[in-house]
Scaffold this motif. Structure first.
Motif, PDB file in Angstrom:
ATOM      1  N   PRO A 148       0.834  -1.201   0.000  1.00  0.00           N
ATOM      2  CA  PRO A 148       0.000   0.000   0.000  1.00  0.00           C
ATOM      3  C   PRO A 148       0.871   1.254   0.000  1.00  0.00           C
ATOM      4  CG  PRO A 148      -0.069  -1.080   2.144  1.00  0.00           C
ATOM      5  CD  PRO A 148       0.759  -1.944   1.244  1.00  0.00           C
ATOM      6  N   THR A 149       0.366   2.318  -0.582  1.00  0.00           N
ATOM      7  CA  THR A 149       1.007   3.624  -0.539  1.00  0.00           C
ATOM      8  C   THR A 149      -0.020   4.627  -0.025  1.00  0.00           C
ATOM      9  OG1 THR A 149       0.372   4.219  -2.799  1.00  0.00           O
ATOM     10  CG2 THR A 149       2.493   3.059  -2.522  1.00  0.00           C
ATOM     11  N   GLU A 150       0.410   5.853   0.215  1.00  0.00           N
ATOM     12  CA  GLU A 150      -0.513   6.879   0.706  1.00  0.00           C
ATOM     13  C   GLU A 150      -1.634   7.157  -0.286  1.00  0.00           C
ATOM     14  OE1 GLU A 150       1.442  10.443   1.951  1.00  0.00           O
ATOM     15  OE2 GLU A 150       2.857   9.362   3.204  1.00  0.00           O
ATOM     16  N   SER A 151      -1.345   6.966  -1.578  1.00  0.00           N
ATOM     17  CA  SER A 151      -2.344   7.315  -2.588  1.00  0.00           C
ATOM     18  C   SER A 151      -2.881   6.107  -3.355  1.00  0.00           C
ATOM     19  CB  SER A 151      -1.743   8.313  -3.572  1.00  0.00           C
ATOM     20  OG  SER A 151      -0.610   7.743  -4.194  1.00  0.00           O
ATOM     21  N   GLY A 152      -2.598   4.888  -2.917  1.00  0.00           N
ATOM     22  CA  GLY A 152      -3.083   3.695  -3.612  1.00  0.00           C
ATOM     23  C   GLY A 152      -2.213   2.499  -3.316  1.00  0.00           C
ATOM     24  N   LYS A 153      -1.479   2.031  -4.336  1.00  0.00           N
ATOM     25  CA  LYS A 153      -0.579   0.888  -4.135  1.00  0.00           C
ATOM     26  C   LYS A 153       0.603   0.989  -5.087  1.00  0.00           C
ATOM     27  CE  LYS A 153      -2.837  -2.332  -7.322  1.00  0.00           C
ATOM     28  NZ  LYS A 153      -3.893  -1.432  -7.718  1.00  0.00           N
ATOM     29  N   ALA A 154       1.632   0.229  -4.769  1.00  0.00           N
ATOM     30  CA  ALA A 154       2.784   0.046  -5.653  1.00  0.00           C
ATOM     31  C   ALA A 154       2.883  -1.446  -5.929  1.00  0.00           C
ATOM     32  CB  ALA A 154       4.065   0.537  -4.993  1.00  0.00           C
ATOM     33  N   VAL A 155       3.022  -1.801  -7.200  1.00  0.00           N
ATOM     34  CA  VAL A 155       3.238  -3.184  -7.614  1.00  0.00           C
ATOM     35  C   VAL A 155       4.645  -3.242  -8.163  1.00  0.00           C
ATOM     36  CG1 VAL A 155       2.384  -5.081  -9.045  1.00  0.00           C
ATOM     37  CG2 VAL A 155       0.787  -3.355  -8.196  1.00  0.00           C
ATOM     38  N   TRP A 156       5.420  -4.263  -7.770  1.00  0.00           N
ATOM     39  CA  TRP A 156       6.840  -4.269  -8.104  1.00  0.00           C
ATOM     40  C   TRP A 156       7.321  -5.650  -8.521  1.00  0.00           C
ATOM     41  CZ3 TRP A 156       9.585  -7.640  -5.121  1.00  0.00           C
ATOM     42  CH2 TRP A 156       9.014  -8.006  -3.903  1.00  0.00           C
ATOM     43  N   PHE A 157       8.476  -5.643  -9.177  1.00  0.00           N
ATOM     44  CA  PHE A 157       9.211  -6.873  -9.450  1.00  0.00           C
ATOM     45  C   PHE A 157      10.698  -6.583  -9.351  1.00  0.00           C
ATOM     46  CE2 PHE A 157       9.006  -5.020 -13.698  1.00  0.00           C
ATOM     47  CZ  PHE A 157      10.306  -5.183 -14.158  1.00  0.00           C
ATOM     48  N   ARG A 158      11.466  -7.655  -9.128  1.00  0.00           N
ATOM     49  CA  ARG A 158      12.931  -7.558  -9.094  1.00  0.00           C
ATOM     50  C   ARG A 158      13.519  -8.545 -10.088  1.00  0.00           C
ATOM     51  NH1 ARG A 158      12.487  -7.842  -2.956  1.00  0.00           N
ATOM     52  NH2 ARG A 158      12.257  -5.651  -2.409  1.00  0.00           N
ATOM     53  N   LEU A 159      14.611  -8.126 -10.693  1.00  0.00           N
ATOM     54  CA  LEU A 159      15.397  -9.002 -11.569  1.00  0.00           C
ATOM     55  C   LEU A 159      16.824  -9.005 -11.067  1.00  0.00           C
ATOM     56  CD1 LEU A 159      14.202  -7.950 -15.133  1.00  0.00           C
ATOM     57  CD2 LEU A 159      13.589 -10.021 -13.882  1.00  0.00           C
ATOM     58  N   PRO A 160      17.463 -10.154 -11.027  1.00  0.00           N
ATOM     59  CA  PRO A 160      18.854 -10.208 -10.581  1.00  0.00           C
ATOM     60  C   PRO A 160      19.800  -9.781 -11.701  1.00  0.00           C
ATOM     61  CG  PRO A 160      18.149 -12.376 -11.238  1.00  0.00           C
ATOM     62  CD  PRO A 160      16.934 -11.473 -11.359  1.00  0.00           C
ATOM     63  N   VAL A 161      21.027  -9.499 -11.312  1.00  0.00           N
ATOM     64  CA  VAL A 161      22.082  -9.268 -12.296  1.00  0.00           C
ATOM     65  C   VAL A 161      22.417 -10.615 -12.923  1.00  0.00           C
ATOM     66  CG1 VAL A 161      24.527  -8.668 -12.559  1.00  0.00           C
ATOM     67  CG2 VAL A 161      23.023  -7.236 -11.172  1.00  0.00           C
ATOM     68  N   VAL A 162      22.520 -10.641 -14.238  1.00  0.00           N
ATOM     69  CA  VAL A 162      22.904 -11.849 -14.948  1.00  0.00           C
ATOM     70  C   VAL A 162      24.427 -11.882 -14.985  1.00  0.00           C
ATOM     71  CG1 VAL A 162      22.798 -13.058 -17.163  1.00  0.00           C
ATOM     72  CG2 VAL A 162      20.822 -11.769 -16.352  1.00  0.00           C
ATOM     73  N   PRO A 163      25.051 -12.988 -14.565  1.00  0.00           N
ATOM     74  CA  PRO A 163      26.517 -13.059 -14.624  1.00  0.00           C
ATOM     75  C   PRO A 163      27.029 -12.760 -16.039  1.00  0.00           C
ATOM     76  CG  PRO A 163      25.642 -14.918 -13.408  1.00  0.00           C
ATOM     77  CD  PRO A 163      24.456 -14.204 -14.016  1.00  0.00           C
ATOM     78  N   ARG A 164      28.122 -12.030 -16.116  1.00  0.00           N
ATOM     79  CA  ARG A 164      28.658 -11.572 -17.399  1.00  0.00           C
ATOM     80  C   ARG A 164      28.818 -12.719 -18.408  1.00  0.00           C
ATOM     81  NH1 ARG A 164      30.181  -6.745 -18.629  1.00  0.00           N
ATOM     82  NH2 ARG A 164      30.421  -5.928 -16.559  1.00  0.00           N
ATOM     83  N   GLN A 165      29.252 -13.888 -17.953  1.00  0.00           N
ATOM     84  CA  GLN A 165      29.466 -14.993 -18.884  1.00  0.00           C
ATOM     85  C   GLN A 165      28.172 -15.551 -19.463  1.00  0.00           C
ATOM     86  OE1 GLN A 165      30.183 -15.029 -15.631  1.00  0.00           O
ATOM     87  NE2 GLN A 165      29.803 -17.023 -14.693  1.00  0.00           N
TER      88      GLN A 165
END
Length: 150
Positions: free
Chosen positions: A129-146
């Motif tokens: 929840p936020t003060e004005s509604g909601k926040a929906v989120w996702f995370r992505l990891p760093v992909v190893p350089r190789q």
């Protein structure tokens, strides 16, 4: 908000916040911001996946929340990966974001797969929840350089 996005770059060079119109025009703007942010900082999160999932979050906010006020996109680049949030005015949580739906999406329908994609392709996702509604989120990891494409 006459269709143009207001762009604000906070003090941290790895964080962006942008107000987007509550229309379908917000989707390509959000995709472009995420892709540019990851490219500009040569960040190791998968750009294609970040762009796709951002488009899904923004499209859901536009389609499933009422009102004409702007929605907000927040992009944070971290050493461990990136986090993308979409803030909208509706306090109701998104259906089936953090748990699979009872029934799979109808294969004959054009929609209904956005949250499934977010769950399947992100390292984590959720809403708050936020003060004005909601926040929906996702995370992505760093992909190893190789493992990154050349």
């Amino acid at each position: 908000m006459n269709g143009s996005a207001l762009y604000e770059r906070p003090a941290s060079p790895a964080s962006w916040r942008i107000a987007l119109p509550h229309t379908a025009a917000a989707v390509p703007v959000a995709r472009a911001l995420v892709r540019s942010a990851l490219a500009e900082h040569e960040h190791g999160a998968d750009r294609d996946t970040a762009e796709l999932l951002t488009a899904e979050l923004v499209a859901n906010a536009v389609e499933h929340t009422g009102g004409t006020g702007p929605i907000e996109l927040v992009v944070e680049l971290r050493a461990s990966g990136c986090q993308v949030e979409v803030h909208d005015p509706d306090p109701a949580p998104p259906a089936d974001l953090t748990r699979p739906g009872v029934e799979p999406p109808d294969v004959w329908q054009e929609n209904g797969r956005g949250l499934l994609l977010i769950r399947a392709l992100s390292s984590s996702c959720g809403h708050r929840p936020t003060e004005s509604g909601k926040a929906v989120w996702f995370r992505l990891p760093v992909v190893p350089r190789q493992w990154r494409p050349a």
